[in-house]
Design an enzyme around this catalytic site. Structure first.
Site, PDB file in Angstrom:
ATOM      1  N   CYS A 267      24.608   8.132  30.848  1.00 48.17           N
ATOM      2  CA  CYS A 267      24.035   7.637  32.125  1.00 48.17           C
ATOM      3  C   CYS A 267      24.868   6.438  32.551  1.00 48.17           C
ATOM      4  CB  CYS A 267      22.583   7.202  31.944  1.00 48.17           C
ATOM      5  SG  CYS A 267      21.499   8.414  31.191  1.00 48.17           S
ATOM      6  N   ALA A 269      26.694   5.336  35.492  1.00 46.84           N
ATOM      7  CA  ALA A 269      26.908   4.626  36.763  1.00 46.84           C
ATOM      8  C   ALA A 269      26.160   3.287  36.754  1.00 46.84           C
ATOM      9  CB  ALA A 269      26.428   5.483  37.923  1.00 46.84           C
ATOM     10  N   GLY A 272      29.804  -0.262  34.528  1.00 48.22           N
ATOM     11  CA  GLY A 272      30.063  -1.525  33.815  1.00 48.22           C
ATOM     12  C   GLY A 272      30.305  -1.325  32.336  1.00 48.22           C
ATOM     13  N   ASP A 318      23.603  16.149  34.290  1.00 47.24           N
ATOM     14  CA  ASP A 318      22.244  15.667  34.031  1.00 47.24           C
ATOM     15  C   ASP A 318      22.083  15.388  32.534  1.00 47.24           C
ATOM     16  OD1 ASP A 318      19.550  15.290  33.652  1.00 47.24           O
ATOM     17  OD2 ASP A 318      18.902  17.041  34.798  1.00 47.24           O
ATOM     18  N   ASP A 336      22.408   4.620  27.899  1.00 48.29           N
ATOM     19  CA  ASP A 336      21.888   3.463  28.637  1.00 48.29           C
ATOM     20  C   ASP A 336      20.845   4.042  29.591  1.00 48.29           C
ATOM     21  OD1 ASP A 336      21.817   0.715  29.462  1.00 48.29           O
ATOM     22  OD2 ASP A 336      22.857   1.315  31.275  1.00 48.29           O
ATOM     23  N   CYS A 389      17.423  -1.983  30.350  1.00 46.61           N
ATOM     24  CA  CYS A 389      17.341  -3.329  30.917  1.00 46.61           C
ATOM     25  C   CYS A 389      15.879  -3.661  31.207  1.00 46.61           C
ATOM     26  CB  CYS A 389      18.208  -3.471  32.165  1.00 46.61           C
ATOM     27  SG  CYS A 389      17.840  -2.271  33.454  1.00 46.61           S
TER      28      CYS A 389
END
EC number: 2.1.1.176
Length: 455
Positions: A267, A269, A272, A318, A336, A389
């Protein structure tokens, strides 16, 4: 001259962005970019628009509470344009110290005349003057009567979120967290050491008039104290740095990729972590960067080109669907995961209003599916890193515990050696770390590292 023709373009732009976010469900960063990139604003005006938008979103719960207290009209009867004009005006009156009362009030009244009618401007004027008169003695709820309601109004967070955190963390920690979420997050960048040394970049940025200091924890991190439009910075265009918070940089550190390996970021995008991984690998090996959305893959491609990282291969895919071609073929896999995002509220305040408690169950289920699927790609003896996050235990420790329980061929691995001394928390020895903005001064993040047993 008609009052309507004299509205302040800067405040009007902020209003249109807020309308987009609150009435049309736009993402704050996307709406801001749309309006700011399309028009030639001076950097001081761009900063002012950004401040009004994020400041109003940040304090929206408190502002709406005050509108209810000081307005003669019920909130649901106020037109959306006038409602957002009021919100902006109250933000300027209460939460900024550089804008004089008459400017905040007069400009709001002019906007109300343009986006409503004569009665709208009188109404806006009356509410703002009433609040200004009571500025030093605002009617917050009684803390002793209802702690959650008091904290939610005082620090502008939804009551359900405050209640969850009080149950999870206790009152003192929760209040510290709410406070930290309302602070302005530092603008942190990662030096691209494949193109430039840290010292050279500091010299260039300083010469260009930027105030630069070292990050809190990591050698490759720099904090720019007075950032202006990043895209227009020469050093950015040349690929000398990537915008990224230090907690996000720690993910690639914990993954610990080696030159020549094959890494999968399921995942990835906007890129970073993928670009950081490729940088640590000295641009040798392969990083497969996937995302479900085509337009987000373009962001990774742009970052990869700008930073000069040829080893990144982007693919639209996906993460919840198994790719039979990659089973047990990857040295290290990064998940992530999509999450509630409650660790980055200080960067994206609209997260508070766009998510609700029901969303969490759906997200937890998706995270479990993605983690279980991604684990199938790890070679024997390979590494699987899971990060989010957010601060929610169900999305973090509990998600990893459930995965380990169901997948006995994986075990959590001590991550102490990958962390800076100041972040070597007790849990690092067990294989994971939870970071908090109020404790660690960086974004709220969770990182866990697992190893697949060799058969």
């Amino acid at each position: 001259m008609d009052m309507r023709t004299k509205v302040d373009k800067v405040r009007e732009t902020a209003l249109k962005i807020l309308y987009d976010i609150n009435e049309k469900g736009a993402y704050s960063n996307i709406s801001l970019n749309k309006y700011l990139n399309g028009q030639e604003f001076e950097s001081i005006d761009r900063a002012f628009i950004t401040d009004i938008v994020y400041g109003t979103l940040k304090w929206q719960y408190t502002i709406d509470y005050l509108i209810e207290k000081f307005s003669s009209v019920k909130i649901k009867k106020i037109s959306p344009w006038i409602f957002n004009i009021l919100r902006m005006g109250i933000y300027q009156l209460i939460y900024t110290d550089k804008i004089p009362f008459f400017a905040a009030c007069n400009e709001s009244v002019k906007l109300a005349a343009k986006y409503g009618h004569a009665a709208s401007s009188k109404y806006v004027n009356a509410v703002l003057r009433n609040i200004a008169r009571n500025k030093e003695n605002l009617p917050y709820p009684d803390r002793n009567n209802d702690t959650a309601h008091y904290l939610s109004v005082k620090y502008s967070h939804p009551v359900w979120m405050v209640k969850d955190w009080l149950d999870c963390f206790g009152e003192e920690f929760t209040e510290g967290l709410l406070k930290a979420n309302n602070e302005v997050a530092p603008f942190t960048v990662r030096v691209n050491d494949l193109k430039i040394s840290k010292k050279e970049l500091v010299d260039i940025l300083t010469k260009d008039g930027f105030e630069v200091e070292n990050g809190k924890y990591l050698d490759e991190a720099l904090i720019i104290r007075n950032p202006s439009a990043v895209q227009k910075m020469d050093a950015f265009a040349k690929g000398y740095f990537q915008v990224q918070d230090e907690s996000s940089m720690l993910v690639a550190k914990v993954l610990d990729p080696k030159p020549g390996e094959t890494i999968l970021d399921v995942c990835s995008a906007p890129g970073g972590k993928s670009t950081h991984i490729a940088q640590i690998m000295k641009n040798r090996g392969t990083v497969i960067s996937r995302d479900i959305h085509e337009h987000k893959i373009k962001l990774i491609e742009q970052a990869k080109e700008r930073l000069g990282l040829e080893i990144i291969k982007t693919e639209v895919f996906d993460a919840a669907v198994l790719d039979g071609k990659l089973i047990e073929k990857i040295d290290r896999v990064l998940v992530d995961a999509p999450c509630t995002g409650f660790g980055i509220i200080r960067r994206k305040p609209d997260i508070k209003w766009s998510k609700n408690s029901e969303d969490k169950a759906e997200i937890v289920s998706l995270q479990h599916k993605i983690l279980s699927t991604a684990s199938k790609y790890v070679k024997d003896g390979g590494v699987l890193v899971y990060s989010t996050c957010t601060l929610e235990p169900e999305e973090n420790e509990k998600a990893v515990e459930r995965f380990i329980e169901e997948n006995k061929d994986f075990y959590l691995e001590d991550i102490t050696e990958f962390l800076p001394d100041a972040l070597r928390k007790e849990s690092a020895g067990k294989g994971y770390i939870q970071l908090y903005p109020n404790i660690d001064g960086i974004d709220g993040f969770f990182i866990a590292r697992m190893r697949k047993r060799s058969k």
